[in-house]
Write a protein that holds these residues in place. Structure first.
Motif, PDB file in Angstrom:
ATOM      1  N   ASN A  89       0.841  -1.193   0.000  1.00 48.65           N
ATOM      2  CA  ASN A  89       0.000   0.000   0.000  1.00 48.65           C
ATOM      3  C   ASN A  89       0.876   1.241   0.000  1.00 48.65           C
ATOM      4  OD1 ASN A  89      -1.417   2.197   2.030  1.00 48.65           O
ATOM      5  ND2 ASN A  89      -2.840   1.328   0.543  1.00 48.65           N
TER       6      ASN A  89
ATOM      7  N   LYS B 248       0.619   5.476   0.221  1.00 49.38           N
ATOM      8  CA  LYS B 248      -0.155   6.690   0.470  1.00 49.38           C
ATOM      9  C   LYS B 248       0.723   7.892   0.194  1.00 49.38           C
ATOM     10  CE  LYS B 248      -3.341   4.900   4.006  1.00 49.38           C
ATOM     11  NZ  LYS B 248      -2.907   3.479   3.944  1.00 49.38           N
TER      12      LYS B 248
ATOM     13  N   VAL C 295      -8.644   8.906   2.787  1.00 46.30           N
ATOM     14  CA  VAL C 295      -8.028   9.154   4.088  1.00 46.30           C
ATOM     15  C   VAL C 295      -7.858  10.658   4.230  1.00 46.30           C
ATOM     16  CG1 VAL C 295      -5.994   8.770   5.525  1.00 46.30           C
ATOM     17  CG2 VAL C 295      -6.817   6.944   4.018  1.00 46.30           C
TER      18      VAL C 295
ATOM     19  N   CYS D 239      -4.913  12.838   2.759  1.00 48.05           N
ATOM     20  CA  CYS D 239      -4.130  11.958   1.894  1.00 48.05           C
ATOM     21  C   CYS D 239      -4.503  12.229   0.439  1.00 48.05           C
ATOM     22  CB  CYS D 239      -4.405  10.498   2.266  1.00 48.05           C
ATOM     23  SG  CYS D 239      -3.394   9.307   1.370  1.00 48.05           S
TER      24      CYS D 239
ATOM     25  N   ASN E  90      -4.184   7.037  -2.221  1.00 50.94           N
ATOM     26  CA  ASN E  90      -4.151   5.825  -1.404  1.00 50.94           C
ATOM     27  C   ASN E  90      -4.395   4.652  -2.337  1.00 50.94           C
ATOM     28  OD1 ASN E  90      -4.330   3.815   0.539  1.00 50.94           O
ATOM     29  ND2 ASN E  90      -6.367   4.416   1.241  1.00 50.94           N
TER      30      ASN E  90
ATOM     31  N   GLY F 140      -7.150   0.301   4.622  1.00 47.46           N
ATOM     32  CA  GLY F 140      -5.863   0.775   4.186  1.00 47.46           C
ATOM     33  C   GLY F 140      -5.070   0.329   3.251  1.00 47.46           C
TER      34      GLY F 140
END
Length: 259
Positions: free
Chosen positions: A122, A124, A197, A200, A203, A258
């Motif tokens: 992941n 971000k 998020v 953010c 993501n 997430g």
């Protein structure tokens, strides 16, 4: 299966961690959720099985239980593909669980094939808030408003400057995040956007072959270092493939945010 909300009293049932291929060995030294930890076992239905333990009488999102859930998924992934359940998934009993596994068998098998040999990474992208000097140097609007605020300080001038800075930081982070996505996507079998998020700009989760995970992380870290004045790039993984296991059936594993 039902998602038992944190803090609610749960009826007796089976806490479900994941769906795996039948015959996947369980970790020998890993306990489940609950205090004391509930023993693990498999509930099979043909070629697939669910990894379960007795559901606690009251299920809460305690740190100990969250870590136990995550640790078990990581250990299971060492023995083969895993379709991870989100924390708090409970089946009423074995018969109901087997029925749900059988009903979703084709989707589960396809998802297991899809994630076999892969992990999730992941990424971000957040604004680089400690790069004001670079922002002022590279953004004419922010530079003009800063000079105007110095000449005539006041509440409205400060608000305009603050809004311009926040907007420019977010824009720069978004641009850098999209560049990172273009650089990283060729190393992934698939990509998917995660939930929004706050603060953010990007993501995204990547389905990456286990053999390529180190190269993926190294590439992402080099990008982060080269663009630290534009973006705070946060890399998480290897993770269980939460974001790439949906089968469309309501009993399918659900991704955890997430990603």
């Amino acid at each position: 299966m039902r998602a038992e909300g944190p803090g609610r009293a749960g009826a007796p049932g089976l806490y479900v961690y994941a769906v795996v291929r039948a015959g996947t060995p369980l970790p020998r030294k890993s306990g489940g959720v609950g205090s004391p930890p509930a023993p693990l076992r498999s509930v099979g239905a043909g070629p697939v099985a669910a990894v379960v333990s007795a559901a606690p009488a009251q299920l809460r999102a305690r740190r100990r239980d969250l870590l136990a859930h995550q640790d078990l998924l990581a250990q299971l992934a060492g023995s083969g593909p895993v379709l991870p359940m989100r924390f708090g998934m409970v089946a009423p009993d074995e018969d109901a669980l087997r029925a749900q596994l059988a009903a979703a068998e084709a989707g589960h098998l396809a998802a297991l094939d899809r994630v076999a040999g892969h992990i999730e990474m992941n990424v971000k992208a957040l604004p680089a808030h400690d790069s004001l000097a670079a922002l002022v140097a590279g953004d004419a609007t922010v530079r003009r408003l800063r000079e105007a605020t110095r000449r005539r300080p006041g509440y409205e001038a400060n608000v305009r400057l603050g809004e311009a800075v926040a907007s420019a930081l977010a824009r720069r982070a978004g641009e850098a995040g999209r560049r990172a996505l273009r650089d990283l996507a060729p190393m992934a079998r698939a990509t998917t956007g995660g939930p929004e998020v706050p603060g953010c700009a990007l993501n995204v989760s990547f389905l990456v072959a286990q053999a390529d995970s180190d190269r993926f992380r190294a590439t992402a870290e080099r990008f982060a270092a080269a663009h630290r004045d534009r973006v705070d790039l946060r890399i998480a993984g290897p993770l269980p493939c939460y974001s790439f296991v949906g089968t469309g059936d309501r009993s399918a594993p659900a991704p955890v945010g997430g990603g």
